[in-house]
Motif scaffolding. Sequence first.
Motif, PDB file in Angstrom:
ATOM      1  N   MET A   1       0.851  -1.205   0.000  1.00  0.00           N
ATOM      2  CA  MET A   1       0.000   0.000   0.000  1.00  0.00           C
ATOM      3  C   MET A   1       0.883   1.251   0.000  1.00  0.00           C
ATOM      4  O   MET A   1       1.884   1.293   0.704  1.00  0.00           O
ATOM      5  CB  MET A   1      -0.897   0.007   1.239  1.00  0.00           C
ATOM      6  N   PRO A   2       0.487   2.266  -0.772  1.00  0.00           N
ATOM      7  CA  PRO A   2       1.316   3.491  -0.842  1.00  0.00           C
ATOM      8  C   PRO A   2       1.276   4.291   0.454  1.00  0.00           C
ATOM      9  O   PRO A   2       0.304   4.201   1.200  1.00  0.00           O
ATOM     10  CB  PRO A   2       0.645   4.281  -1.976  1.00  0.00           C
ATOM     11  N   PRO A   3       2.333   5.100   0.710  1.00  0.00           N
ATOM     12  CA  PRO A   3       2.281   5.984   1.888  1.00  0.00           C
ATOM     13  C   PRO A   3       1.203   7.059   1.709  1.00  0.00           C
ATOM     14  O   PRO A   3       0.735   7.295   0.602  1.00  0.00           O
ATOM     15  CB  PRO A   3       3.675   6.607   1.937  1.00  0.00           C
ATOM     16  N   ILE A   4       0.872   7.694   2.813  1.00  0.00           N
ATOM     17  CA  ILE A   4      -0.232   8.668   2.773  1.00  0.00           C
ATOM     18  C   ILE A   4       0.313  10.079   2.533  1.00  0.00           C
ATOM     19  O   ILE A   4       1.177  10.552   3.278  1.00  0.00           O
ATOM     20  CB  ILE A   4      -1.000   8.603   4.111  1.00  0.00           C
ATOM     21  N   HIS A   5      -0.169  10.715   1.475  1.00  0.00           N
ATOM     22  CA  HIS A   5       0.208  12.116   1.210  1.00  0.00           C
ATOM     23  C   HIS A   5      -0.997  13.038   1.236  1.00  0.00           C
ATOM     24  O   HIS A   5      -0.942  14.143   1.728  1.00  0.00           O
ATOM     25  CB  HIS A   5       0.875  12.242  -0.170  1.00  0.00           C
ATOM     26  N   LYS A   6      -2.104  12.533   0.652  1.00  0.00           N
ATOM     27  CA  LYS A   6      -3.299  13.386   0.493  1.00  0.00           C
ATOM     28  C   LYS A   6      -4.375  12.955   1.481  1.00  0.00           C
ATOM     29  O   LYS A   6      -4.740  11.769   1.528  1.00  0.00           O
ATOM     30  CB  LYS A   6      -3.845  13.251  -0.924  1.00  0.00           C
ATOM     31  N   ILE A   7      -4.861  13.932   2.235  1.00  0.00           N
ATOM     32  CA  ILE A   7      -5.807  13.609   3.309  1.00  0.00           C
ATOM     33  C   ILE A   7      -7.066  14.471   3.184  1.00  0.00           C
ATOM     34  O   ILE A   7      -6.969  15.680   2.905  1.00  0.00           O
ATOM     35  CB  ILE A   7      -5.147  13.876   4.687  1.00  0.00           C
ATOM     36  N   SER A   8      -8.226  13.869   3.390  1.00  0.00           N
ATOM     37  CA  SER A   8      -9.466  14.658   3.490  1.00  0.00           C
ATOM     38  C   SER A   8     -10.037  14.525   4.890  1.00  0.00           C
ATOM     39  O   SER A   8      -9.980  13.452   5.489  1.00  0.00           O
ATOM     40  CB  SER A   8     -10.498  14.200   2.457  1.00  0.00           C
ATOM     41  N   ILE A   9     -10.564  15.629   5.381  1.00  0.00           N
ATOM     42  CA  ILE A   9     -11.095  15.671   6.749  1.00  0.00           C
ATOM     43  C   ILE A   9     -12.618  15.753   6.673  1.00  0.00           C
ATOM     44  O   ILE A   9     -13.166  16.673   6.048  1.00  0.00           O
ATOM     45  CB  ILE A   9     -10.565  16.921   7.510  1.00  0.00           C
ATOM     46  N   ILE A  10     -13.281  14.797   7.311  1.00  0.00           N
ATOM     47  CA  ILE A  10     -14.743  14.781   7.324  1.00  0.00           C
ATOM     48  C   ILE A  10     -15.198  15.227   8.715  1.00  0.00           C
ATOM     49  O   ILE A  10     -15.038  14.487   9.688  1.00  0.00           O
ATOM     50  CB  ILE A  10     -15.294  13.358   7.018  1.00  0.00           C
ATOM     51  N   GLY A  11     -15.702  16.442   8.807  1.00  0.00           N
ATOM     52  CA  GLY A  11     -16.117  16.998  10.107  1.00  0.00           C
ATOM     53  C   GLY A  11     -15.189  18.135  10.495  1.00  0.00           C
ATOM     54  O   GLY A  11     -13.973  17.924  10.611  1.00  0.00           O
ATOM     55  N   ALA A  12     -15.768  19.316  10.683  1.00  0.00           N
ATOM     56  CA  ALA A  12     -14.943  20.496  11.012  1.00  0.00           C
ATOM     57  C   ALA A  12     -15.175  20.936  12.454  1.00  0.00           C
ATOM     58  O   ALA A  12     -15.202  22.130  12.759  1.00  0.00           O
ATOM     59  CB  ALA A  12     -15.239  21.633  10.031  1.00  0.00           C
ATOM     60  N   GLY A  13     -15.341  19.958  13.348  1.00  0.00           N
ATOM     61  CA  GLY A  13     -15.485  20.270  14.776  1.00  0.00           C
ATOM     62  C   GLY A  13     -14.111  20.389  15.424  1.00  0.00           C
ATOM     63  O   GLY A  13     -13.102  20.644  14.749  1.00  0.00           O
ATOM     64  N   ASN A  14     -14.070  20.161  16.730  1.00  0.00           N
ATOM     65  CA  ASN A  14     -12.824  20.349  17.490  1.00  0.00           C
ATOM     66  C   ASN A  14     -11.666  19.508  16.945  1.00  0.00           C
ATOM     67  O   ASN A  14     -10.558  19.997  16.734  1.00  0.00           O
ATOM     68  CB  ASN A  14     -13.063  19.969  18.957  1.00  0.00           C
ATOM     69  N   VAL A  15     -11.933  18.212  16.733  1.00  0.00           N
ATOM     70  CA  VAL A  15     -10.847  17.307  16.329  1.00  0.00           C
ATOM     71  C   VAL A  15     -10.483  17.494  14.852  1.00  0.00           C
ATOM     72  O   VAL A  15      -9.296  17.553  14.494  1.00  0.00           O
ATOM     73  CB  VAL A  15     -11.230  15.840  16.650  1.00  0.00           C
ATOM     74  N   GLY A  16     -11.498  17.619  14.004  1.00  0.00           N
ATOM     75  CA  GLY A  16     -11.229  17.858  12.576  1.00  0.00           C
ATOM     76  C   GLY A  16     -10.380  19.113  12.403  1.00  0.00           C
ATOM     77  O   GLY A  16      -9.422  19.129  11.613  1.00  0.00           O
ATOM     78  N   PHE A  17     -10.711  20.142  13.156  1.00  0.00           N
ATOM     79  CA  PHE A  17      -9.996  21.419  13.085  1.00  0.00           C
ATOM     80  C   PHE A  17      -8.506  21.232  13.429  1.00  0.00           C
ATOM     81  O   PHE A  17      -7.620  21.621  12.667  1.00  0.00           O
ATOM     82  CB  PHE A  17     -10.655  22.404  14.065  1.00  0.00           C
ATOM     83  N   HIS A  18      -8.243  20.593  14.586  1.00  0.00           N
ATOM     84  CA  HIS A  18      -6.844  20.495  15.034  1.00  0.00           C
ATOM     85  C   HIS A  18      -6.045  19.468  14.230  1.00  0.00           C
ATOM     86  O   HIS A  18      -4.872  19.704  13.927  1.00  0.00           O
ATOM     87  CB  HIS A  18      -6.785  20.184  16.533  1.00  0.00           C
ATOM     88  N   LEU A  19      -6.669  18.340  13.876  1.00  0.00           N
ATOM     89  CA  LEU A  19      -5.923  17.361  13.069  1.00  0.00           C
ATOM     90  C   LEU A  19      -5.628  17.945  11.686  1.00  0.00           C
ATOM     91  O   LEU A  19      -4.515  17.809  11.167  1.00  0.00           O
ATOM     92  CB  LEU A  19      -6.724  16.064  12.922  1.00  0.00           C
ATOM     93  N   GLY A  20      -6.639  18.606  11.111  1.00  0.00           N
ATOM     94  CA  GLY A  20      -6.439  19.219   9.786  1.00  0.00           C
ATOM     95  C   GLY A  20      -5.279  20.197   9.809  1.00  0.00           C
ATOM     96  O   GLY A  20      -4.389  20.154   8.944  1.00  0.00           O
ATOM     97  N   LYS A  21      -5.254  21.046  10.826  1.00  0.00           N
ATOM     98  CA  LYS A  21      -4.180  22.047  10.916  1.00  0.00           C
ATOM     99  C   LYS A  21      -2.809  21.386  11.119  1.00  0.00           C
ATOM    100  O   LYS A  21      -1.804  21.799  10.565  1.00  0.00           O
ATOM    101  CB  LYS A  21      -4.478  23.026  12.061  1.00  0.00           C
ATOM    102  N   ARG A  22      -2.799  20.324  11.933  1.00  0.00           N
ATOM    103  CA  ARG A  22      -1.521  19.650  12.211  1.00  0.00           C
ATOM    104  C   ARG A  22      -0.978  18.956  10.947  1.00  0.00           C
ATOM    105  O   ARG A  22       0.217  19.053  10.641  1.00  0.00           O
ATOM    106  CB  ARG A  22      -1.723  18.628  13.343  1.00  0.00           C
TER     107      ARG A  22
END
Length: 264
Positions: A1-22
């Motif tokens: 399986m290929p490494p992860i480069h592209k990520i989509s975030i489902i949910g813009a609450g507390n966790v989606g916000f901080h994980l997305g930013k990180r």
Amino acid sequence: MPPIHKISIIGAGNVGFHLGKRFYKKGFEIVQVFSRNEKKAKSLAKKINAEAITDFSTLNPEADLFVIAVSDNAISIVAESMVANGIEHQLVVHTSGATPSTILKPYFNHYGVFYPLQTFRINSKPDFKSLPLCVDAGVKSNLKRLKKLAKKICSNVHYINDRERAILHVAAVFANNFSNHLYQIAEDILEQENLSLNLLLPLIKETTHKIEYNSPKKVQTGPAIRGDEITIKRHLEFLEKHPHYRSLYLAFSKSINSKFGNLK
Ligand SMILES: NC(=O)c1ccc[n+]([C@@H]2O[C@H](COP(=O)([O-])OP(=O)(O)OC[C@H]3O[C@@H](n4cnc5c(N)ncnc54)[C@H](OP(=O)(O)O)[C@@H]3O)[C@@H](O)[C@H]2O)c1
């Protein structure tokens, strides 16, 4: 399986916000941010150079990883909508401590969990270097990919299976959610008497600091462990005007006594 480069975030609450930013800060490409709320989707997407979407029919299947960061009871509803819109063979994780990874199994071939063991609010500043990031996956190859990804955003990564994570979550509710509720009760009692919670802050800090080096059992103090029944009686008399807090006080005193047995 290929490494992860592209990520989509489902949910813009507390966790989606901080994980997305990180993820964004650490150089990952954030493809899309989904939220039912357009304003929230756009606000986060703008910060992390992603496309904001509010409709699952516009999900871009090219992300290597989809992070479902929605309320626990919406995880399967969201998974169903994702499958209905062509997401089936990509790696999909949720971020819940209390929900087994297998909730995603009926929907996706590649699934897992990416659970940051910390308390998040949009305006908090989580320290991703130290917080435990707990990963799990249905198959070893995906676990390897998730561990590799996790290590790029955090220095405290653990493989934690569904059973262990469920136990950790129960313990975390006691250690964090309940203790915070107790601070709230303390604040309420003090404010009603025109006193400030600030007076208790050094005590709260010292309590937390002590358990970094000692078992909580070793550092318990207070009237219940000392067997100071006269003090407990005074406290209970004061709490007669707060019957709910009084019953909590009694329950905690009984619980402490069940460990140490100093009260009659
Ligand atoms: N907060 C924490 O401290 C923390 C820590 C670790 C793990 N977690 C876990 O992370 C996950 C997210 O928690 P959170 O604190 O980020 O929650 P949150 O701030 O309350 O956000 C929840 C998100 O779920 C979305 N949502 C709810 N029902 C939905 C549905 N039917 N369809 C689509 N979206 C829906 C909400 O969308 P709308 O904005 O459109 O309502 C919102 O964006 C949970 O599984 C939680 O257990 C939380």
